[in-house]
Design an enzyme around this catalytic site. Structure first.
Site, PDB file in Angstrom:
ATOM      1  N   TYR A 186     -13.388   6.652   8.956  1.00 50.69           N
ATOM      2  CA  TYR A 186     -12.418   7.171   7.985  1.00 50.69           C
ATOM      3  C   TYR A 186     -12.928   6.812   6.597  1.00 50.69           C
ATOM      4  O   TYR A 186     -13.201   5.642   6.337  1.00 50.69           O
ATOM      5  CB  TYR A 186     -11.077   6.482   8.238  1.00 50.69           C
ATOM      6  CG  TYR A 186      -9.988   6.699   7.207  1.00 50.69           C
ATOM      7  CD1 TYR A 186      -8.884   7.496   7.505  1.00 50.69           C
ATOM      8  CD2 TYR A 186     -10.012   6.073   5.959  1.00 50.69           C
ATOM      9  CE1 TYR A 186      -7.851   7.677   6.586  1.00 50.69           C
ATOM     10  CE2 TYR A 186      -8.994   6.252   5.032  1.00 50.69           C
ATOM     11  CZ  TYR A 186      -7.921   7.045   5.352  1.00 50.69           C
ATOM     12  OH  TYR A 186      -6.903   7.218   4.439  1.00 50.69           O
TER      13      TYR A 186
ATOM     14  N   HIS B 108       0.807  -1.217   0.000  1.00 49.73           N
ATOM     15  CA  HIS B 108       0.000   0.000   0.000  1.00 49.73           C
ATOM     16  C   HIS B 108       0.847   1.278   0.000  1.00 49.73           C
ATOM     17  O   HIS B 108       0.371   2.335  -0.402  1.00 49.73           O
ATOM     18  CB  HIS B 108      -0.938  -0.012   1.206  1.00 49.73           C
ATOM     19  CG  HIS B 108      -2.143   0.858   1.052  1.00 49.73           C
ATOM     20  ND1 HIS B 108      -2.211   1.880   0.113  1.00 49.73           N
ATOM     21  CD2 HIS B 108      -3.331   0.868   1.699  1.00 49.73           C
ATOM     22  CE1 HIS B 108      -3.391   2.468   0.210  1.00 49.73           C
ATOM     23  NE2 HIS B 108      -4.082   1.879   1.161  1.00 49.73           N
TER      24      HIS B 108
END
Length: 619
Positions: free
Chosen positions: A443, A331
């Site tokens: 989030y 990531h």
């Protein structure tokens, strides 16, 4: 928008190079301190009592007048000299200082869905499909190398997105360090120079390389790749399992850094091999597991044959023995939109090009397949055994649940003039509240790729309006009309907040930048960052719901939750369906991915019946 390769991916002959557009993108904005502080205070309201909020307000006002102003001035200075004040810090502190193993905790993963383009995912077609996918993967690499891919964009191509992260999809590795990792990019565009042209393919703990281009620069064909794969399959089936050295990459990062150093100290040969493993353009893993559906693939992608996966690599295509496929990647190198762009390219390529004439395979000259064997000593062999045990037990820590909700999709949501992403966001939060009887700091990824080297901002999705809606929805005395009105208000407000975050008016990246200034200058970390409400509202990554939409195709990927008791909820919304992937930790005493998904499906149905009923009353 038409769904074909040419209109989505190929630049016209007269258009400039993929990466030239990047230089024209505006710099990443830095908001005013006062604005950020006001926005930040608003995000605390759902989480604090009056007294706690009054205390936070004092802390915020003091911060803004004193230390915050000093930090912000330093940040402004940085921002005036750099087109992106955030990127270097974001990679270092949000990703590379973390010491936990990448699998299963930080990698991004997704099942590669081929049935949606009428490709049979069966054992008979396993190697043929893989040969075709590898061919189109090499084609995608070749187009990126030549700068011939159209940048992703929105608003009919008017707003271009940064293509910078494409450069880290191939020939890129995350090198472990004693205290901090770093990205090593071996990929170069044609303009930048020579780039590695060999592919890496592994299976049963063994590593092999092959050339992806001919001497004259032409790509090798699917037929040649099929023969290569058949030969490799035979080797793996009839010979013994390899030393499984790749498993060392699935360790605590500092321990792997030590072992990587040890490997290089054993011999110069090892240093050469490591260079080949870490720099290959494509990485393919033949995994012996046989997942039966997309849910099982999603679960296996972050586990499976860890002794065959070189975990540091930025993108890996996994081919299961029974003809199913998955993708996984680091990531820190890029965000999920890049993975989706790649897999959509593969799907459209398979859909638009007819199956190759496999009969010519027998007459082709063979492509060399070279095995890479490291020199090992006893110490390294012991470490391989230790990590093998550790990583296998870790691989069970994350539970992944895949669901296709097909009662309705984007078309239905738009009938009610609601934004599909905002619609799902509000429902994700109501489902959490229904299950756990509390609200979750949430989030949501807000894409910032329309800025120079932009990546993401956090949208604190649990807004006051969402909180208000949840209170009304959970109150037995609320009328159906009240619930529907509050729902609409929450969805519409969420859309406004998303637009604001994407325009550079977020909260979290600015707060992160101010923290970095203090940390880098060895100043005391301000009180703001230890305020209980800062943490309770999601600060420092304390988000119980970590969510992201990956757009409007069937391709959905995921990462693990941010917190032990939290969930990751990822989704894409097609015209008739919502594709959902939920992650949770098996060791949590509080969360249950399976129960949460069930609750989410029930809530999606419940909201539909409320909307329909309200509509019929109007009529």
């Amino acid at each position: 928008m038409s769904m074909d390769r040419a209109s989505i991916y190929f630049l016209d002959k007269n258009e400039q190079n993929t990466y030239k557009f990047d230089e024209e993108l505006p710099p990443l904005p830095l908001p005013e301190l006062h604005e950020t502080m006001q926005r930040y205070y608003e995000t605390l309201k759902p989480f604090g009592t009056e007294q706690e909020l009054a205390n936070s307000k004092k802390i915020i006002e003091k911060f803004e007048k004193e230390i915050g102003a000093t930090l912000h001035a330093k940040l402004q200075e940085r921002s005036s000299k750099m087109k992106n004040w955030l990127e270097e810090w974001w990679e270092k502190y949000a990703y590379h200082t973390s010491r936990i193993s990448l699998y299963p905790y930080t990698v991004m993963a997704m099942p590669a869905k081929l049935e949606c383009v009428n490709v049979q995912e069966t054992p008979e077609y396993a190697l043929k499909n893989l040969a075709r996918m590898m061919y189109h993967t090499i084609e995608f690499w070749d187009l990126l190398r030549k700068g011939a891919i159209k940048p992703l964009s929105s608003d009919n191509g008017k707003i271009k997105y940064s293509s910078n992260l494409y450069k880290r999809f191939f020939s890129t590795t995350r090198v472990p360090g004693t205290h901090v990792d770093r990205i090593e990019k071996h990929f170069k565009t044609v303009d930048e120079g020579k780039t590695p042209c060999h592919g890496l393919i592994s299976g049963k703990g063994r590593l092999f390389i092959f050339k992806t281009l001919r001497e004259n620069g032409e790509m090798i064909t699917p037929q040649e790749l099929l023969v290569l794969l058949q030969r490799l399959r035979t080797i793996l089936d009839y010979e013994s399992v390899g030393d499984g050295i790749a498993v060392l990459t699935h360790d605590d990062r500092s321990l792997w850094a030590e072992n990587r150093q040890r490997l290089q100290e054993v011999s110069a040969h090892n240093r050469d091999i490591l260079q080949l493993v870490e720099s290959s353009n494509v990485v393919v893993v033949l995994d012996e597991n046989e997942p039966q559906d997309y849910g099982e693939i999603a679960q296996l992608v972050i586990a499976g044959d860890l002794h065959s996966k070189w975990g540091d690599r930025s993108s890996i295509l996994i081919a299961y023995k029974n003809g199913k496929f998955g993708l996984v990647g680091d990531h820190s190198c890029y965000d999920g939109t890049i993975s989706v762009s790649y897999i959509l390219f593969i799907q459209l390529s398979l859909f638009e090009t007819s199956e190759p004439d496999w009969s010519v395979s027998e007459t082709l000259p063979l492509i060399a397949l070279n095995e890479l064997k490291f020199d090992l000593n006893d110490m390294i062999r012991k470490e391989i055994e230790r990590v093998h045990c550790d990583s296998n037990s870790r691989s069970k820590d994350v539970l992944v649940t895949h669901e296709i909700f097909d009662d309705y999709g984007k078309d239905y949501i738009k009938l009610y003039k609601l934004h599909p992403d905002s619609f799902v966001q509000v429902i994700l939060q109501l489902a959490y509240a229904e299950l756990h009887n509390e609200i979750a700091p949430t989030y949501e990824t807000a894409l910032m790729r329309h800025f120079y080297n932009g990546r993401t901002e956090t949208l604190r999705s649990c807004t006051n309006e969402v909180y208000n809606f949840i209170k009304i929805a959970l109150n037995r005395h609320s009328s159906k009309m009240q619930i529907v009105q509050a729902f609409r208000a929450a969805v519409q407000h969420h859309k406004l907040m998303m637009d604001e975050a994407r325009s550079g008016k977020g909260v979290d990246r600015h707060l992160f930048g101010l923290w970095c200034v203090a940390y880098q200058n060895e100043m005391e970390i301000p009180d703001l960052y230890s305020d209980p409400l800062y943490l309770k509202s999601g600060g420092e990554g304390n988000f119980l719901l970590s969510t992201s939409t990956l757009g409007y195709t069937a391709n959905v990927g995921y990462v693990a939750p941010m917190l032990l008791d939290g969930y990751g909820a990822f989704y894409t919304i097609t015209s008739q369906c919502i594709h959902i992937l939920v992650t949770s930790y098996t060791k949590s005493k509080k969360s249950s991915g399976l129960k949460y998904v069930q609750c989410l499906l029930d809530t999606l149905r419940k909201i539909k019946s409320l909307l329909d009923e309200a509509q019929s009353v109007k009529l």
